[in-house]
Enzyme design. Structure first.
Site, PDB file in Angstrom:
ATOM      1  N   ARG A  57      38.262  42.807  30.473  1.00  0.00           N
ATOM      2  CA  ARG A  57      39.136  43.917  30.855  1.00  0.00           C
ATOM      3  C   ARG A  57      38.818  45.116  29.977  1.00  0.00           C
ATOM      4  O   ARG A  57      38.967  45.064  28.755  1.00  0.00           O
ATOM      5  CB  ARG A  57      40.613  43.532  30.705  1.00  0.00           C
ATOM      6  CG  ARG A  57      41.583  44.615  31.158  1.00  0.00           C
ATOM      7  CD  ARG A  57      43.031  44.129  31.029  1.00  0.00           C
ATOM      8  NE  ARG A  57      43.975  45.083  31.592  1.00  0.00           N
ATOM      9  CZ  ARG A  57      44.510  46.097  30.903  1.00  0.00           C
ATOM     10  NH1 ARG A  57      44.206  46.274  29.633  1.00  0.00           N
ATOM     11  NH2 ARG A  57      45.361  46.920  31.489  1.00  0.00           N
TER      12      ARG A  57
ATOM     13  N   SER B  69      47.895  40.067  40.130  1.00  0.00           N
ATOM     14  CA  SER B  69      49.150  40.175  39.396  1.00  0.00           C
ATOM     15  C   SER B  69      50.312  40.367  40.368  1.00  0.00           C
ATOM     16  O   SER B  69      50.205  41.129  41.330  1.00  0.00           O
ATOM     17  CB  SER B  69      49.102  41.372  38.437  1.00  0.00           C
ATOM     18  OG  SER B  69      48.107  41.180  37.454  1.00  0.00           O
TER      19      SER B  69
ATOM     20  N   LYS C   4      49.433  45.945  26.961  1.00  0.00           N
ATOM     21  CA  LYS C   4      49.097  46.704  28.165  1.00  0.00           C
ATOM     22  C   LYS C   4      50.137  47.805  28.327  1.00  0.00           C
ATOM     23  O   LYS C   4      51.287  47.530  28.657  1.00  0.00           O
ATOM     24  CB  LYS C   4      49.096  45.797  29.400  1.00  0.00           C
ATOM     25  CG  LYS C   4      47.967  44.787  29.443  1.00  0.00           C
ATOM     26  CD  LYS C   4      48.062  43.901  30.672  1.00  0.00           C
ATOM     27  CE  LYS C   4      47.826  44.678  31.940  1.00  0.00           C
ATOM     28  NZ  LYS C   4      47.870  43.838  33.141  1.00  0.00           N
TER      29      LYS C   4
END
Length: 209
Positions: free
Chosen positions: A36, A104, A133
């Site tokens: 990521r 998600s 995040k």
């Protein structure tokens, strides 16, 4: 298969690269690694992904966050999507047969829609509020985790604010695995942190059965 899922993040790793995070997490027993990175160029991501694929080969599944093109070009095992990314059905048309697609979700409705669309797994995100995040939003909590786990047949993992202390409760609530960033990536010893969390997950699953 979805026990310990480690998401790499160079901003939280005390200087470790994505590749080194992956190498150390796999050594500690992580069985899924996700790349990521929202900052690097497509070429940089591709080159990193190719190296991470080799590190994971034979030990862990390798997933790329968001970037279907990078995942396919690097021969990754799958891609992880957000609610604002390409629809699962559209991604499926581009991918080989055994390519994994995760997404998600934040509600039972989103989880059911994802499963119906062909998701291989769903990730409740975020389970708890997290600073790893910045765009994650408020945590959904254990009750939502439990509801989602009981509403779909596909594997369910959780991400967001998860650590060694709250993992047993989450596995007891029905999760198939937990995804972590800082709990492993920011640890003084990434391998040992992954090893400890893997054992906690295994024990929690044994206690559940």
């Amino acid at each position: 298969m979805y026990d310990l899922y480690v998401v790499t993040d160079e901003a939280l790793s005390h200087g470790l690269t994505h590749e080194e995070i992956a190498r150390r997490a796999v050594a500690g027993g992580a069985n899924i690694i996700q790349l990521r990175d929202k900052e690097k160029s497509s070429r940089e991501l591709y080159e990193i992904a190719c190296k991470m694929k080799e590190i994971c080969r034979g030990y862990a599944l390798f997933i790329v966050n968001d970037r279907v093109d990078v995942a396919l070009a690097a021969g990754a095992d799958g891609v992880h999507l957000g609610q604002s990314d390409l629809p699962i059905a559209a991604v499926r048309k581009l991918c080989p047969k055994n390519f994994l697609i995760g997404i998600s979700v934040g509600s039972v409705e989103e989880a059911k829609e994802a499963e119906a669309a062909g998701a291989d797994y769903v990730a409740v995100s975020p389970v708890f509020s997290t600073s790893s995040k910045s765009d994650a939003g408020a945590g959904h909590g254990i009750a939502v985790v439990r509801d989602i786990c009981s509403s779909v047949m596909c594997p369910v993992i959780g991400i967001g604010g998860i650590n060694a202390e709250n993992t047993p409760e989450l596995i007891a609530a029905g999760l198939d695995g937990v995804a972590v960033i800082s709990a492993v990536v920011s640890a003084p010893d990434v391998t040992e942190a992954a090893r400890e969390l893997s054992l906690i997950i295994k024990t929690a699953k044994e206690n559940r059965s």
